[in-house]
Design an enzyme around this catalytic site. Sequence first.
Site, PDB file in Angstrom:
ATOM      1  CD  GLU A 114      -6.652 -37.586  20.104  1.00 22.04           C
ATOM      2  OE1 GLU A 114      -6.282 -38.153  19.064  1.00 22.04           O
ATOM      3  OE2 GLU A 114      -6.389 -36.421  20.362  1.00 22.04           O
ATOM      4  CE  LYS A 116      -1.798 -46.443  16.149  1.00 14.61           C
ATOM      5  NZ  LYS A 116      -2.124 -46.907  14.823  1.00 14.61           N
ATOM      6  CG  ASP A 118      -7.204 -50.399  11.955  1.00 11.09           C
ATOM      7  OD1 ASP A 118      -6.233 -49.882  11.364  1.00 11.09           O
ATOM      8  OD2 ASP A 118      -7.416 -51.621  11.978  1.00 11.09           O
ATOM      9  CE1 TYR A 227      -0.150 -32.530  15.916  1.00 13.87           C
ATOM     10  CE2 TYR A 227       0.535 -34.065  14.191  1.00 13.87           C
ATOM     11  CZ  TYR A 227       0.850 -33.175  15.210  1.00 13.87           C
ATOM     12  OH  TYR A 227       2.161 -32.947  15.515  1.00 13.87           O
ATOM     13  CE  LYS A 313      -0.900 -50.869  16.642  1.00 14.46           C
ATOM     14  NZ  LYS A 313      -0.976 -51.607  15.587  1.00 14.46           N
ATOM     15  CB  CYS A 407     -26.530 -77.347  -4.259  1.00 16.31           C
ATOM     16  SG  CYS A 407     -27.527 -76.030  -3.526  1.00 16.31           S
ATOM     17  CB  CYS A 410     -31.352 -77.636  -5.308  1.00 14.85           C
ATOM     18  SG  CYS A 410     -29.861 -77.178  -6.204  1.00 14.85           S
ATOM     19  CB  CYS A 425     -25.758 -74.087  -6.388  1.00 17.21           C
ATOM     20  SG  CYS A 425     -27.205 -74.906  -7.082  1.00 17.21           S
ATOM     21  CB  CYS A 431     -30.957 -73.570  -6.431  1.00 14.31           C
ATOM     22  SG  CYS A 431     -30.158 -73.647  -4.833  1.00 14.31           S
TER      23      CYS A 431
END
Length: 671
Positions: A114, A116, A118, A227, A313, A407, A410, A425, A431
């Site tokens: 199967e 694994k 996460d 399981y 892994k 920014c 602007c 900003c 903006c």
Amino acid sequence: MTAAEAKKRIEKLTDEVNYHNDLYYQKNKTEITDREFDLLLEELIKLEQQFPDLKQPDSPTQRVGGTISKEFKTVTHRYPMLSLGNTYSREELQDFDGRVAKGLDGEKYEYFCELKFDGVSISLIYENGLLVRGITRGDGVRGDDVTHNVRTIRNIPLKAKGKGIPATFEVRGEVFLPKKEFERLNKEREDIGEETYANARNTASGTLKMQDSSIVAQRRLDCFAYYLLGEDLGVESHEAAIHKIESWGFQVSPTYKKCKTIEEVFDYIDHWENRRQGLPLETDGVVIKVNNLDQQERLGFTAKSPRWAIAYKYKAQSISTRLNGITYQVGRTGAVTPVAELEPVLLAGTTVKRASLHNANEIARLDLRIGDYVFVEKGGEIIPKVTGVDLPKRSPSLKPLKYISKCPECGTELVRREGEAAHYCPNDKGCPPQIKGRIEHFIQRKAMDIDSLGEMTIKQLYDLDLLKSPADLYDLKKEDVMQLEGFKELSTKNLLQGIEQSKSTPFEAVLFAIGIRHVGKTVAEKIARHFKTMDNLAKATREEVLEAPEVGEIIADSVVSFFKDKDNRREIERLRKAGLQFESKFKEAEKVSDVLGGKSFVVSGTFQHYERDEIKDVIIANGGKVLSGVSGKLDYLVAGENMGPAKREKAEKLGIKIISEEEFQKMLKDR
Ligand code: IVH
């Protein structure tokens, strides 16, 4: 409606909703629209409120959540939750295979492979077919009872269905936040100015331990079962157990495979190495289990893990490429996000050109310089990460990077608020991406739901100076729209009609749409129902806002400062004139009887048959009154689990009747 009629209807609705849920989550099909589904569910919720004793044990309304758990009970696992040994190379896997062969004295054996997953492991206990407990792994011996939250996970059956279901059994699986949900959640957080979550696994784990199960319900966690445990299960192999739990209604990832030899296991590993990126969840390896249960038993366990299973892994997929530059994006709330512009490179099947760098701290941590060769990694997430600099390749001429101070959109000087990693900003009124972002937020489906308007149209209208705030939408004329690229008679009509129709959007959604920072969809709904009208809210003090459910100090401050702002007030007035809904139409539960007439109640703790606030609705619906605190005037204190001792003491002192949930239900029986 009589109790007998209600019983019939509740049973029918329960079956119907369960049927459509199953269809949707197990078979990816739909037979009715979302709206039709919601109506069925709403009817069921209402009926259960009126007739709580008729609620079915597998009622799908439990998926909606609503219970608040101040603390989770610690429970001892019936079978300890062990971990798996990890391997990182084929040699180590060969060694494992050798140990299995030796342990089985040359007997034939097969493996079951199967992926694994996460996420977060969960133990699900069923008694007489019903889900009675969901427990986190904890330290493997004892975990937290998170049943209320687990019940909101739609592909975990509340009731196992099918043949050969033992009186008690346990299913283990992995709870996870699908990648798509994780991205949606982060977009939503970005949208209301909250910091985004770092990864799906930790978010799933945090979500499972949230106190308010109605928020868990909105997060849409999923679960893959892998399981089965119990006595006399009548299965001889892991494969048979997997088929069994699948037939009982659990979701099993279809990625499993039986392998006859370790070479076939290697093929399985190779097969999924890149393909796993296309799965709905993050995976970090393969779990290899000896298939036959009798052989599993003979191989047994070490102190920490089974000898019959092991995890392989995958190596994180990483590649080095040149950092060509850094660009900066400005979001609706003014938050600035740096983005790495990379020399395009192929990684795990896709070309990577850009990667988010999150904030200035991240750039400093990595000590990035333009021209550097950087390592790019694709974890489980879709968006790649820059994980480090290939220092030996750094040319000495590269200069340390200076974060922008103005920014990029602007030119306004950026600010960094205390305790926050992002630069902002502050020019929210002038903006461009902030203005356009506010309009995009306003029209989105969860807000005003104007789907005839999209990002490109907003940009065009903005560039023509016709759209600088949401209220401008309601001043748009036919000739304004007709001049836009790609707009003809019909599309113009559609657009204007969409805007017109949005005027009937409920106040709850309007309050979310106007974009008060930190006020998400749920909070907006709670505030709207608490204050009933925009005017009540606009004049509320900080303390008054704090009294609304789910509102803490950050939200209260944000609401108060929003309504203090002159421009915001002007905008609100324009929206009012345009005809938007400024009043909540939400009605409290309908009255069904008067058996509690003239009696007052205080409710405290958590309950078996009611979600939070539900019991209060029932009291009101049956003529009773709900008070906020224990005083001499009070008739009954309904004591649930985990009720604070102070309340009990006070009630005892004042000689107030303390009743249990069962006693409360008996009072209702007389109606
Ligand atoms: S079987 C006795 N199968 O990995 C061991 N575990 O390190 C039973 N996991 O805590 C575990 N995917 O959370 C199994 N397909 C899978 C799995 C899986 C992920 C997790 C699980 C466990 C950890 C073991």
